[in-house]
Design a protein around this motif. Structure first.
Motif, mmCIF file in Angstrom:
data_model
loop_
_atom_site.group_PDB
_atom_site.id
_atom_site.type_symbol
_atom_site.label_atom_id
_atom_site.label_comp_id
_atom_site.label_asym_id
_atom_site.label_seq_id
_atom_site.Cartn_x
_atom_site.Cartn_y
_atom_site.Cartn_z
ATOM 1 N N LEU A 107 1.039 -0.973 0.009
ATOM 2 C CA LEU A 107 0.038 -0.292 0.121
ATOM 3 C C LEU A 107 0.745 1.051 0.091
ATOM 4 O O LEU A 107 0.604 2.521 -1.103
ATOM 5 N N HIS A 108 1.997 1.541 1.010
ATOM 6 C CA HIS A 108 2.698 2.350 0.870
ATOM 7 C C HIS A 108 3.509 3.131 -0.449
ATOM 8 O O HIS A 108 3.113 4.085 -1.297
ATOM 9 N N LEU A 109 3.550 1.443 -0.668
ATOM 10 C CA LEU A 109 4.655 1.622 -2.382
ATOM 11 C C LEU A 109 3.254 1.952 -3.958
ATOM 12 O O LEU A 109 4.033 2.863 -4.887
ATOM 13 N N SER A 110 2.054 1.527 -2.945
ATOM 14 C CA SER A 110 1.414 2.009 -3.836
ATOM 15 C C SER A 110 0.736 3.337 -3.837
ATOM 16 O O SER A 110 -0.517 3.758 -4.390
ATOM 17 N N GLY A 111 1.621 4.526 -3.342
ATOM 18 C CA GLY A 111 0.974 6.139 -2.694
ATOM 19 C C GLY A 111 0.467 5.991 -1.248
ATOM 20 O O GLY A 111 0.441 7.075 -1.829
ATOM 21 N N THR A 116 -0.155 10.919 6.761
ATOM 22 C CA THR A 116 -0.787 11.898 6.491
ATOM 23 C C THR A 116 -1.997 12.012 5.787
ATOM 24 O O THR A 116 -2.613 12.972 5.373
ATOM 25 N N ASP A 117 -2.906 10.887 5.706
ATOM 26 C CA ASP A 117 -3.980 11.079 4.427
ATOM 27 C C ASP A 117 -5.774 10.868 5.699
ATOM 28 O O ASP A 117 -6.013 10.418 4.887
ATOM 29 N N ASN A 118 -5.441 11.073 6.646
ATOM 30 C CA ASN A 118 -6.398 11.509 7.696
ATOM 31 C C ASN A 118 -7.844 9.966 7.979
ATOM 32 O O ASN A 118 -8.346 10.150 7.814
ATOM 33 N N GLY A 119 -6.703 8.339 7.488
ATOM 34 C CA GLY A 119 -7.381 7.280 7.731
ATOM 35 C C GLY A 119 -7.208 6.338 7.109
ATOM 36 O O GLY A 119 -7.866 5.454 6.428
#
Length: 134
Positions: A107-111, A116-119
C-alpha cells in the motif's frame, strides 16, 4: 510480478508462496500490472536500513522504498524477527502477520501514507485484509 528473496537465516520461508500472495494483494489493490521486490531480513538489517533511510536507529517491522514508477513500484523489507514478536503479542499466526506487513508495504508503494491521509490508508488496508482473508 513480485520477486521475494529471503536474506535472513532465522527461518526458512516459502518465497514462491509469498510471491503469489503479494501478487494477489497487488491485484486486490488495483496494481495488477506492477512489479515489486520483497526481502525478508533480520532485525539487524532492518535497523541499518531504518537508520540509513529514515534516521531512526531502531528495528521496525516493514520498510517501503517506492521507485516512483508505474510498472516497478519499488522494494519492501520485512523483518522476520519483529514479525515473530508482533505475532506473539497480537495473537496472530506468523503467516498472518507477514501477510499484513506485505500488504502494508505494498500500500505504501502504491502511494498510500497513513501519516498524512486522515485514515484513508488504514480503512483501505482493513478492507484489503478482509478481501485477502487475513
Amino acid at each position: 510480478m513480485v520477486e521475494v528473496v529471503n536474506r535472513q537465516r532465522r527461518l526458512k520461508l516459502d518465497t514462491d508462496a509469498w510471491s503469489d500472495f503479494a501478487e494477489q494483494a497487488l491485484n486486490a489493490i488495483g496494481n495488477n500490472e506492477s512489479s515489486a521486490t520483497i526481502a525478508f531480513v533480520s532485525d539487524k538489517k532492518i535497523r541499518e536500513l531504518n537508520r540509513q533511510f529514515r534516521g531512526m536507529d531502531k528495528a521496525t517491522d516493514v520498510l517501503s522504498f517506492p521507485a516512483g514508477e508505474k510498472t516497478n513500484l519499488g522494494d519492501i523489507a520485512v523483518s522476520v524477527d519483529t514479525a515473530t514478536r508482533q505475532a506473539k503479542e497480537t495473537g496472530l499466526s506468523f503467516d498472518d502477520e507477514i501477510a499484513q506487513l506485505i500488504l502494508h508495504g505494498l500500500l505504501h508503494l502504491s502511494g498510500y501514507d497513513h501519516e498524512t491521509d486522515n485514515g484513508e490508508m488504514n480503512r483501505f488496508e482493513l478492507k484489503m485484509r478482509r478481501k485477502l482473508g487475513i
